[in-house]
Scaffold this motif. Structure first.
Motif, short mmCIF file in Angstrom:
data_model
loop_
_atom_site.label_atom_id
_atom_site.label_comp_id
_atom_site.label_asym_id
_atom_site.label_seq_id
_atom_site.Cartn_x
_atom_site.Cartn_y
_atom_site.Cartn_z
N MET A 186 0.85 -1.19 0.00
CA MET A 186 0.00 0.00 0.00
C MET A 186 0.88 1.24 0.00
O MET A 186 1.89 1.29 0.71
CB MET A 186 -0.91 0.01 1.25
N ALA A 187 0.52 2.23 -0.78
CA ALA A 187 1.33 3.44 -0.87
C ALA A 187 1.34 4.18 0.46
O ALA A 187 0.39 4.11 1.25
CB ALA A 187 0.77 4.34 -1.96
N GLU A 188 2.41 4.89 0.68
CA GLU A 188 2.58 5.66 1.91
C GLU A 188 1.53 6.77 1.97
O GLU A 188 1.15 7.36 0.95
CB GLU A 188 3.98 6.27 1.90
N LEU A 189 1.05 7.06 3.21
CA LEU A 189 0.11 8.15 3.38
C LEU A 189 0.85 9.47 3.22
O LEU A 189 1.75 9.80 4.00
CB LEU A 189 -0.53 8.09 4.78
N ARG A 190 0.48 10.24 2.21
CA ARG A 190 1.14 11.51 1.98
C ARG A 190 0.10 12.62 1.93
O ARG A 190 -1.05 12.41 1.56
CB ARG A 190 1.91 11.47 0.66
N LYS A 191 0.53 13.83 2.28
CA LYS A 191 -0.35 14.98 2.19
C LYS A 191 -0.59 15.30 0.72
O LYS A 191 0.31 15.20 -0.11
CB LYS A 191 0.26 16.20 2.88
N LEU A 247 -14.73 5.07 -11.22
CA LEU A 247 -14.74 6.09 -10.17
C LEU A 247 -16.11 6.13 -9.47
O LEU A 247 -16.19 6.17 -8.24
CB LEU A 247 -14.41 7.46 -10.76
N SER A 248 -17.17 6.10 -10.25
CA SER A 248 -18.53 6.17 -9.68
C SER A 248 -18.82 4.94 -8.83
O SER A 248 -19.37 5.06 -7.72
CB SER A 248 -19.57 6.28 -10.80
N GLU A 249 -18.44 3.77 -9.31
CA GLU A 249 -18.67 2.55 -8.54
C GLU A 249 -17.87 2.57 -7.24
O GLU A 249 -18.37 2.15 -6.19
CB GLU A 249 -18.31 1.33 -9.37
N GLY A 250 -16.64 3.04 -7.31
CA GLY A 250 -15.81 3.14 -6.10
C GLY A 250 -16.42 4.10 -5.09
O GLY A 250 -16.47 3.81 -3.89
N LEU A 251 -16.89 5.25 -5.57
CA LEU A 251 -17.52 6.24 -4.67
C LEU A 251 -18.79 5.68 -4.05
O LEU A 251 -19.06 5.89 -2.85
CB LEU A 251 -17.82 7.52 -5.45
N ARG A 299 -9.11 1.63 -3.02
CA ARG A 299 -10.08 0.72 -3.64
C ARG A 299 -9.81 0.54 -5.13
O ARG A 299 -9.91 -0.57 -5.65
CB ARG A 299 -11.50 1.27 -3.41
N ILE A 300 -9.47 1.63 -5.86
CA ILE A 300 -9.35 1.52 -7.32
C ILE A 300 -7.98 1.92 -7.85
O ILE A 300 -7.75 1.89 -9.06
CB ILE A 300 -10.44 2.35 -8.03
N GLY A 301 -7.07 2.34 -6.95
CA GLY A 301 -5.72 2.63 -7.39
C GLY A 301 -5.54 4.05 -7.91
O GLY A 301 -6.35 4.94 -7.64
N PRO A 302 -4.46 4.31 -8.68
CA PRO A 302 -4.08 5.66 -9.12
C PRO A 302 -5.17 6.41 -9.88
O PRO A 302 -5.14 7.64 -9.94
CB PRO A 302 -2.86 5.40 -10.01
N LEU A 303 -6.12 5.70 -10.47
CA LEU A 303 -7.21 6.38 -11.16
C LEU A 303 -7.91 7.38 -10.24
O LEU A 303 -8.42 8.42 -10.69
CB LEU A 303 -8.21 5.35 -11.69
N ALA A 304 -7.92 7.10 -8.94
CA ALA A 304 -8.56 8.00 -7.98
C ALA A 304 -7.98 9.40 -8.05
O ALA A 304 -8.67 10.39 -7.77
CB ALA A 304 -8.42 7.45 -6.56
N GLY A 305 -6.70 9.50 -8.43
CA GLY A 305 -6.06 10.80 -8.52
C GLY A 305 -6.67 11.71 -9.58
O GLY A 305 -6.50 12.93 -9.52
#
Length: 465
Positions: free
Chosen positions: A1-6, A62-66, A98-104
């Motif tokens: 899991m990626a590090e929690l970053r601001k 994105l919609s399904e994840g939300l 939940r869905i990876g980098p697409l969330a960005g």
């Protein structure tokens, strides 16, 4: 899991001090905006897809994840983390997990500035509708109580002194009018609430071709905000909510003050059910109207929230400043306080029982039909100012004798004016006094019945916006 970053950490070389994190976090209270945040994000996804910034597949993921996160929130399974600062970053991080980098991509063309303003407005629209529903419940109970006790006469007061007889129902309908004005204010405020900040981004708008009309429509706003600077820095709608709430609480406090007075042995006008009162830990006989006292007390709390936010906003330059984080707790607490107070006030009015005999006896105290005697003299051709003085002298004489006006003999009354005849006694009863106040808005029984019928028609035709 990626590090929690601001989300803003790229420019910084040091981690945020723990004390600063604790001082600046808002998720401990703004988490109640979570469902509204999801709504705003789902609308934003549609705008991004329409602008060609998301493919259909990306928009769907994105919609399904939300929506999956929304289900977790509704079921109480979502874990909010303080280190993620606020509700927005908590949801964004959960979406990433939940869905990876697409969330960005979700934050494209959007800032937390327009995001929080959108969430806050959506929240206040819901709270306003809830308060309108509760105001309607209280108004319905007031009308029902007034209709059930149309034959009860009580003293009307000025300066807390007995003034003129009125119907108990007329007194209750005065509160109906107050709470109707409150409802009107909240309805009018909805017009200003339903202007969408979404798409204003940080302050200057966005270079992406986002359809702000689309997102406004998706979120049931009437239109997008006309100026991006104003959209992200405006909190007039929060102030208006607090102001309208303060007036509701003032009206509730006035009602509660009368309930408290009327329950005292000195008045003895009403009784309340035991279920709405409490007792004393030392005095077994006590029955205290604590609900009314607490509503009266909480009024000051709501006033304080209004003054607090006015003070926060008074010196802020455009546009967004972190001071605006201080807008939510006063509003959240006010919404909770007003809704609880309205629910309890509705119970209190519903359970309130007037003591008709005591109220009528009180209506006869304090020479409440003195104005009727002056009016009688006017009907005999005497100018009102002269009639007023004659009546004042008669009242002073009756006080000295310790009798009521109708207990004076005709001979005694005629010492003050020869215009007084035997028919004067018809003008000195409390029933006659009430019955003669037939002008529109007066306390005569037919006028109060008309007011009740009008109120019922108004309530039946009133739909929640």
């Amino acid at each position: 899991m990626a590090e929690l970053r601001k989300p803003w950490g790229g420019r910084f070389r040091e981690a945020t001090d723990r004390l600063v994190e604790e001082f600046t976090e808002s998720v401990s209270f703004d988490r109640r905006l979570a469902l509204h945040d999801i709504r705003g994000s789902l609308a934003h996804v549609k705008a991004l897809q329409k602008a060609g910034l998301l493919t259909e597949e990306e928009a769907q993921r994105l919609s399904e994840g939300l929506k999956a996160i929304e289900r977790e929130i509704r079921e109480g399974r979502f874990k909010f983390r303080m280190e993620l600062e606020d509700v927005h970053m908590n949801i964004e991080r959960a979406l990433f997990e939940r869905i990876g980098p697409l969330a960005g991509k979700l934050h494209t063309g959007r800032s937390r500035n327009d995001q929080v303003a959108t969430d806050f407005k959506l929240y206040l629209i819901d709270e306003t509708r809830d308060i309108l529903s509760l105001l309607k419940d209280l108004r319905q109970v007031l009308v029902a109580k007034a209709e059930a006790h149309l034959d009860v006469i009580m003293p009307g007061f000025t300066h807390l002194q007995h003034a003129q007889p009125v119907l108990f129902s007329h007194h209750l309908m005065a509160y109906y009018e107050m709470f109707t004005r409150d409802a009107e204010r909240f309805r009018e405020a909805l017009k200003r609430l339903r202007i969408s900040p979404l798409g204003s981004a940080a302050l200057a708008g966005t270079p992406y071709p986002l359809d702000r009309e689309l997102t406004a429509q998706e979120l049931d706003f009437e239109k997008p905000a006309a100026n991006s600077l104003d959209a992200v820095s405006d909190r007039d709608y929060a102030l208006e909510f607090l102001f309208n709430s303060a007036i509701v609480m003032m009206h509730l406090s006035r009602l509660c003050e009368e309930v408290i007075l009327w329950m005292s042995p000195e008045f003895g006008f009403i009784d309340l059910p035991d279920a709405l009162c409490t007792g004393s830990s030392i005095m077994p006989q006590k029955k205290n109207p604590d609900v009314a006292e607490l509503i009266r007390g909480k009024t000051g709390r709501v006033y304080g929230h209004l003054m607090a936010l006015l003070t926060v906003l008074k010196g802020l330059p455009l546009t967004y400043n972190r001071d605006l984080q201080e807008d939510k707790e006063p509003v959240f607490d006010t919404a909770d306080t007003v809704k609880r107070s309205l629910k309890l006030a509705t119970l209190m009015v519903s359970g309130l029982k007037p003591r008709a005999a005591r109220l009528r006896a009180a209506a006869e105290e304090g020479y409440t039909t003195a104005t009727d005697l002056a009016d009688y003299l006017v009907m005999k051709g005497i100018p009102f100012r002269e009639a007023h003085e004659i009546t004042g002298k008669i009242v002073a004489y009756a006080e000295e004798k310790g009798v009521k006006l109708w207990e004076l003999s005709l001979e005694e009354l005629r010492r003050f004016s020869e215009s007084i005849e035997a028919d004067v006694y018809e003008w000195l009863t409390v029933e006659g006094s009430v019955a003669r106040r037939r002008t529109l808005g007066g306390t005569a029984p037919e006028r109060v019945r008309e007011a009740i019928a009008s109120a019922r028609r108004q309530l039946e035709s009133e739909n929640l916006p």
